[in-house]
Design an enzyme around this catalytic site. Structure first.
Site, mmCIF file in Angstrom:
data_model
loop_
_atom_site.group_PDB
_atom_site.id
_atom_site.type_symbol
_atom_site.label_atom_id
_atom_site.label_comp_id
_atom_site.label_asym_id
_atom_site.label_seq_id
_atom_site.Cartn_x
_atom_site.Cartn_y
_atom_site.Cartn_z
ATOM 1 C CD GLN A 115 -2.330 1.587 2.687
ATOM 2 O OE1 GLN A 115 -3.538 1.693 2.743
ATOM 3 N NE2 GLN A 115 -1.568 1.701 3.756
ATOM 4 C CG LEU A 181 8.107 1.836 2.386
ATOM 5 C CD1 LEU A 181 7.076 2.395 1.423
ATOM 6 C CD2 LEU A 181 8.105 2.656 3.667
ATOM 7 C CB SER A 226 4.535 0.043 13.533
ATOM 8 O OG SER A 226 3.257 -0.232 14.030
ATOM 9 C CD GLU A 228 -0.140 -2.933 16.640
ATOM 10 O OE1 GLU A 228 -0.013 -4.002 17.238
ATOM 11 O OE2 GLU A 228 -1.130 -2.190 16.768
ATOM 12 C CE1 TYR A 250 4.417 -5.172 11.334
ATOM 13 C CE2 TYR A 250 3.399 -4.019 13.175
ATOM 14 C CZ TYR A 250 3.928 -4.006 11.896
ATOM 15 O OH TYR A 250 3.974 -2.822 11.188
ATOM 16 N N GLY A 286 -4.569 -3.594 2.124
ATOM 17 C CA GLY A 286 -4.804 -5.032 2.002
ATOM 18 C C GLY A 286 -6.158 -5.412 2.592
ATOM 19 C CB VAL A 290 -10.087 -3.929 10.988
ATOM 20 C CG1 VAL A 290 -9.711 -2.522 11.434
ATOM 21 C CG2 VAL A 290 -11.495 -4.273 11.432
ATOM 22 N NE ARG A 318 -4.706 -0.625 16.370
ATOM 23 C CZ ARG A 318 -5.037 -1.346 17.450
ATOM 24 N NH1 ARG A 318 -5.727 -0.785 18.426
ATOM 25 N NH2 ARG A 318 -4.665 -2.607 17.566
HETATM 26 P P1 NDP Z 1 1.926 -3.958 2.964
HETATM 27 O O1 NDP Z 1 1.663 -5.224 3.698
HETATM 28 O O2 NDP Z 1 0.881 -3.430 2.062
HETATM 29 O O3 NDP Z 1 3.270 -4.147 2.088
HETATM 30 C C1 NDP Z 1 4.353 -4.866 2.566
HETATM 31 C C2 NDP Z 1 5.394 -4.948 1.469
HETATM 32 O O4 NDP Z 1 6.534 -5.661 1.947
HETATM 33 C C3 NDP Z 1 4.922 -5.683 0.205
HETATM 34 O O5 NDP Z 1 5.374 -4.982 -0.924
HETATM 35 C C4 NDP Z 1 5.630 -7.036 0.310
HETATM 36 O O6 NDP Z 1 5.894 -7.624 -0.942
HETATM 37 C C5 NDP Z 1 6.946 -6.594 0.952
HETATM 38 N N1 NDP Z 1 7.680 -7.701 1.556
HETATM 39 C C6 NDP Z 1 7.248 -8.578 2.474
HETATM 40 N N2 NDP Z 1 8.214 -9.441 2.791
HETATM 41 C C7 NDP Z 1 9.302 -9.110 2.064
HETATM 42 C C8 NDP Z 1 10.618 -9.621 1.945
HETATM 43 N N3 NDP Z 1 11.009 -10.679 2.642
HETATM 44 N N4 NDP Z 1 11.481 -9.001 1.107
HETATM 45 C C9 NDP Z 1 11.090 -7.956 0.370
HETATM 46 N N5 NDP Z 1 9.849 -7.429 0.423
HETATM 47 C C10 NDP Z 1 8.975 -7.990 1.260
HETATM 48 O O7 NDP Z 1 2.344 -2.859 4.053
HETATM 49 P P2 NDP Z 1 2.042 -1.292 4.083
HETATM 50 O O8 NDP Z 1 2.328 -0.724 2.752
HETATM 51 O O9 NDP Z 1 0.735 -1.061 4.736
HETATM 52 O O10 NDP Z 1 3.136 -0.805 5.139
HETATM 53 C C11 NDP Z 1 4.448 -0.459 4.737
HETATM 54 C C12 NDP Z 1 5.375 -0.544 5.934
HETATM 55 O O11 NDP Z 1 4.954 0.354 6.934
HETATM 56 C C13 NDP Z 1 5.441 -1.913 6.598
HETATM 57 O O12 NDP Z 1 6.757 -2.102 7.052
HETATM 58 C C14 NDP Z 1 4.499 -1.784 7.771
HETATM 59 O O13 NDP Z 1 4.861 -2.689 8.789
HETATM 60 C C15 NDP Z 1 4.733 -0.348 8.159
HETATM 61 N N6 NDP Z 1 3.643 0.321 8.819
HETATM 62 C C16 NDP Z 1 2.421 0.368 8.204
HETATM 63 C C17 NDP Z 1 1.387 1.074 8.769
HETATM 64 C C18 NDP Z 1 0.052 1.142 8.134
HETATM 65 O O14 NDP Z 1 -0.895 1.550 8.805
HETATM 66 N N7 NDP Z 1 -0.078 0.811 6.872
HETATM 67 C C19 NDP Z 1 1.577 1.795 10.044
HETATM 68 C C20 NDP Z 1 2.917 1.705 10.574
HETATM 69 C C21 NDP Z 1 3.898 1.003 9.967
HETATM 70 P P3 NDP Z 1 4.869 -8.658 -1.641
HETATM 71 O O15 NDP Z 1 3.966 -7.799 -2.487
HETATM 72 O O16 NDP Z 1 5.761 -9.533 -2.434
HETATM 73 O O17 NDP Z 1 4.134 -9.373 -0.558
HETATM 74 P P1 GDR Z 2 -3.301 -3.211 13.187
HETATM 75 O O1 GDR Z 2 -4.407 -3.190 12.030
HETATM 76 O O2 GDR Z 2 -3.269 -4.495 13.893
HETATM 77 O O3 GDR Z 2 -3.537 -2.000 14.015
HETATM 78 O O4 GDR Z 2 -1.956 -3.089 12.351
HETATM 79 P P2 GDR Z 2 -5.671 -4.120 11.759
HETATM 80 O O5 GDR Z 2 -6.500 -3.363 10.799
HETATM 81 O O6 GDR Z 2 -5.302 -5.500 11.394
HETATM 82 O O7 GDR Z 2 -6.388 -4.170 13.198
HETATM 83 C C1 GDR Z 2 -6.850 -3.006 13.862
HETATM 84 C C2 GDR Z 2 -7.722 -3.390 15.048
HETATM 85 O O8 GDR Z 2 -8.945 -3.917 14.571
HETATM 86 C C3 GDR Z 2 -9.278 -5.072 15.348
HETATM 87 N N1 GDR Z 2 -10.157 -5.935 14.569
HETATM 88 C C4 GDR Z 2 -9.842 -6.588 13.442
HETATM 89 N N2 GDR Z 2 -8.689 -6.599 12.714
HETATM 90 C C5 GDR Z 2 -8.657 -7.342 11.581
HETATM 91 N N3 GDR Z 2 -7.560 -7.339 10.827
HETATM 92 N N4 GDR Z 2 -9.730 -8.090 11.180
HETATM 93 C C6 GDR Z 2 -10.900 -8.114 11.886
HETATM 94 O O9 GDR Z 2 -11.851 -8.782 11.519
HETATM 95 C C7 GDR Z 2 -10.962 -7.315 13.067
HETATM 96 N N5 GDR Z 2 -11.918 -7.084 13.987
HETATM 97 C C8 GDR Z 2 -11.420 -6.247 14.882
HETATM 98 C C9 GDR Z 2 -7.931 -5.696 15.654
HETATM 99 O O10 GDR Z 2 -8.053 -6.607 16.750
HETATM 100 C C10 GDR Z 2 -7.109 -4.454 15.940
HETATM 101 O O11 GDR Z 2 -7.257 -4.088 17.276
HETATM 102 C C11 GDR Z 2 -1.839 -2.174 11.273
HETATM 103 C C12 GDR Z 2 -0.806 -2.764 10.286
HETATM 104 O O12 GDR Z 2 -0.785 -1.980 9.128
HETATM 105 C C13 GDR Z 2 0.580 -2.757 10.890
HETATM 106 O O13 GDR Z 2 1.528 -3.152 9.920
HETATM 107 C C14 GDR Z 2 0.887 -1.349 11.387
HETATM 108 O O14 GDR Z 2 2.144 -1.318 11.987
HETATM 109 C C15 GDR Z 2 -0.167 -0.889 12.370
HETATM 110 O O15 GDR Z 2 -1.431 -0.910 11.726
HETATM 111 C C16 GDR Z 2 0.081 0.525 12.858
#
Ligand code: NDP
Ligand code: GDR
Length: 437
Positions: A115, A181, A226, A228, A250, A286, A290, A318
């Site tokens: 994303q 990322l 993060s 988290e 994580y 993705g 949630v 959140r």
């Molecule tokens: P996504 O899950 O959408 O994307 C993760 C990416 O990492 C994908 O492109 C995936 O590739 C790649 N990846 C996974 N494993 C490997 C590996 N072994 N080697 C190389 N690439 C790999 O995450 P987001 O875009 O939502 O988040 C980006 C980053 O920010 C992450 O590190 C996440 O933990 C962090 N983060 C996200 C937050 C959020 O709310 N979105 C908040 C705080 C932190 P592939 O397509 O092949 O699976």
């Molecule tokens: P989070 O996001 O764990 O905060 O991590 P997620 O959307 O998975 O969960 C947020 C909260 O919602 C509650 N929840 C559910 N979650 C999911 N996935 N599915 C459900 O059906 C559901 N019902 C309730 C969860 O328990 C949780 O409390 C995201 C990711 O992007 C991380 O990589 C990133 O670091 C953090 O946000 C900040």
């Protein structure tokens, strides 16, 4: 303030910093120092402007600047060095063009298919970066999120599990900035794959930092940390000084990634920063997370493709923002004079229940009729409430979110409706608003 006064103030500031360095400072030295500083600033802005030009516009401008001076002096617009000949452009002009473009900013993004990767690519391309993306090998390549910009991104093969592949990618891309990322980013999956999560999300950061140290320690590095990491902290809201208390494999892995970034910065003087980002979402999120699960579920129910939406803990709270805004914050962190870590969030928190209610309201439905709690979505240890204290990022980087909670919910639900509805179906509400427009 007039331009002259602004210039005098800037000169005074520069002079002070020069004097503070302890160098003997005569009036003559000051004048020559200022003239050098001004000349460099002029060169920098010219260079920045030229990098944004297309090749033909670049040459049309007159590459060596003589065109302008000739125009001023003799009233002609011809440039002696850049004027094309029968054989093409003179060698000198080509050489100058190549040298300017070679200094174009280059970024390598790991996790480019995710994303955030997709929004960051768009941002950097708009800023005229040469963008490289690291992609891991898979039997089916999915570039769904970056399909629209694929032609403008150089994809390199590599994996955070394999340090050698990272070195090769860095040597190939020669980036000025690296955004890490990539991660196993789904919290719930981290209990099932705790070791893999540690390998990628924690040790992967060390591998990438080692590769940077080997290939080019002047590279600026961004680590995607993060909220988290705060997990079950009793402190609220959370800022850069709040102690970490991760609640999942994580979260633990991200704490490692954060501290190794800080450690390499302090040990090897790398420009390495950690952005502690709170949840950020959008239509490219993705489907397992949630917010997207809800927007997708709501769209399916509205279109008659599903009857209910099964969720876990509805009371979890959140701090949700729009992912595009957060990528701007990542970029800003790497443009600062000094590396520093920042918390990024909106400063407001909402429960999963509130998100679901708002999403169903968006299509005129009552969430209570469709949402069912399913215990299989509960986590072994929950993070109950997170909310950012984003004062530092606001005051130092001037960053603030541009999309409110309501707008985010609406944006996501509408995007899923568009994606799922067959072309001939037009929602009544949409038709009405189209008529109003
Ligand atoms: P996504 O899950 O959408 O994307 C993760 C990416 O990492 C994908 O492109 C995936 O590739 C790649 N990846 C996974 N494993 C490997 C590996 N072994 N080697 C190389 N690439 C790999 O995450 P987001 O875009 O939502 O988040 C980006 C980053 O920010 C992450 O590190 C996440 O933990 C962090 N983060 C996200 C937050 C959020 O709310 N979105 C908040 C705080 C932190 P592939 O397509 O092949 O699976
Ligand atoms: P989070 O996001 O764990 O905060 O991590 P997620 O959307 O998975 O969960 C947020 C909260 O919602 C509650 N929840 C559910 N979650 C999911 N996935 N599915 C459900 O059906 C559901 N019902 C309730 C969860 O328990 C949780 O409390 C995201 C990711 O992007 C991380 O990589 C990133 O670091 C953090 O946000 C900040």
């Amino acid at each position: 303030m007039c331009r002259r006064a602004m210039r005098a103030r800037r000169d005074c500031r520069l002079t002070k910093s020069f004097a503070a360095s302890g160098v003997c400072f005569s009036a003559r030295a000051r004048r020559s120092f200022l003239s050098v500083v001004r000349k460099r600033a002029r060169q920098r802005s010219l260079l920045a402007r030229r990098r944004r030009l297309t090749r033909s516009a670049f040459f049309a401008e007159g590459v060596c600047g003589i065109k302008r001076s000739l125009r001023e002096i003799h009233g002609t617009v011809e440039c002696l060095h850049c004027k094309p000949t029968a054989k093409g452009l003179p060698e000198r002009a080509e050489g100058f063009y190549a040298s300017v473009m070679a200094r174009k900013k280059r970024a390598l993004i790991t996790g480019v298919t995710g994303q955030d990767g997709s929004y960051l690519v768009e941002l950097l391309l708009a800023k005229d970066y040469e963008v490289y993306g690291l992609v891991r090998r898979s039997s089916v390549q999915s570039f769904e999120r970056i399909g629209h910009v694929l032609a403008r991104v150089h994809l390199l093969s590599g994996d955070l599990l394999d340090e050698r592949s990272l070195v090769t990618a860095l040597e190939e891309a020669q980036p000025t900035e690296v955004y890490n990322l990539a991660a196993q980013s789904f919290v719930k999956a981290s209990w099932d794959q705790a070791v893999l999560t540690g390998e990628v999300t924690a040790l992967g950061v060390t591998r990438l930092l080692n590769a940077i140290k080997t290939v080019d320690p002047s590279i600026r590095f961004y680590q995607a940390s993060s909220s988290e990491m705060f997990g079950n902290t009793p402190h609220s809201p959370q800022n850069e000084d709040t102690p970490f208390y991760p609640r999942s494999p994580y979260g633990v892995a991200k704490v490692y990634g954060h501290w190794i970034t800080v450690n390499y910065r302090e040990s090897y003087n790398l420009f390495a920063v950690s952005g502690i980002l709170f949840n950020h979402e959008g239509p490219r999120r993705g489907l397992e997370f949630v917010t997207r699960k809800i927007s997708d579920g709501v769209a399916r129910i509205k279109l008659g493709l599903a009857r209910e939406l099964r969720l876990g803990n509805l009371e979890a709270k959140r701090d949700w923002g729009f992912a595009g805004d957060y990528c701007t914050a990542m970029w800003l962190m790497l443009q600062q004079p000094e590396p520093r870590d920042y918390v990024v969030g909106t400063g407001r928190t909402h429960s999963v229940r509130e998100f679901a209610a708002a999403a169903f309201r968006e299509v005129g439905l009552d969430w209570r009729k469709y949402v069912k709690v399913d215990r299989s979505f509960l986590r072994p240890a929950e993070v109950h409430r997170l909310v950012a204290d984003p004062r530092r990022v606001r005051s130092e980087l001037g960053w603030k979110p541009s999309v409110s909670f309501r707008e985010l919910v609406s944006l996501m639900v509408r995007a899923d409706l568009r994606r799922l509805q067959p072309p001939e179906v037009v929602l009544v509400g949409e038709r009405r608003s189209a008529a109003r427009r």
